[in-house]
Motif scaffolding. Structure first.
Motif: not given
Length: 150
Positions: A96-100, A105-110, A142-144
């Motif tokens: 999965v990817t996460l988006q804040d 908060y930056n998860f980038g393309n992780r 936080r919501q993601v």
């Protein structure tokens, strides 16, 4: 009659395209962001919005085996735990990817992997493993948006 009009429109040579205008650095960065987003969208699947928190391997935050996930692997960066209701949509092993959603908060393309679960009383939640207590506390709640990677 219609097919004749379509045939004549398709058989005409295309008009020459003008040369692209030079871009500013900001326009180039925006174009790169759009291309990355399009690439991520083409490889993404189902998604859900959840409350995100962070945890690390302290016995007060986990069960009696703080360094072992529900799937039997060791905790490490990139591991996430989901509440049992979200495990129905994103089973163990899902990437999965996460988006804040607040944008702070930056998860980038992780890409994260679902290998752990949360207490049964938790719903609509994701826990992100972090290496230190300080990092987990600084992350807060936080919501993601969780999106499955195909």
């Amino acid at each position: 009659m219609i097919s004749g009009a379509v045939w004549s429109a398709l058989s005409q040579p295309a008009a020459p395209q003008p040369a692209p205008a030079p871009q500013s650095a900001q326009q180039a960065a925006a174009q790169e962001y759009i291309q990355e987003t399009m690439a991520a969208t083409s490889r993404s699947g189902r998604s859900a919005v959840a409350r995100a928190t962070a945890y690390n391997s302290l016995s007060g935050q986990t069960d009696s085996t703080p360094h072992i996930t529900a799937t039997g692997t060791r905790t490490r960066p990139g591991v996430v735990a989901l509440s049992r209701d979200l495990l129905r949509s994103f089973p163990y092993g899902s990437r999965v990817t996460l988006q804040d959603l607040s944008g702070r908060y930056n998860f980038g393309n992780r890409v994260f992997i679902v290998e752990d679960t949360m207490a049964a009383r938790k719903t609509g939640s994701i826990d992100i493993w972090m290496g230190s207590y300080r990092d987990a506390m600084n992350f807060g709640a936080r919501q993601v948006r969780i999106t499955a990677v195909r």
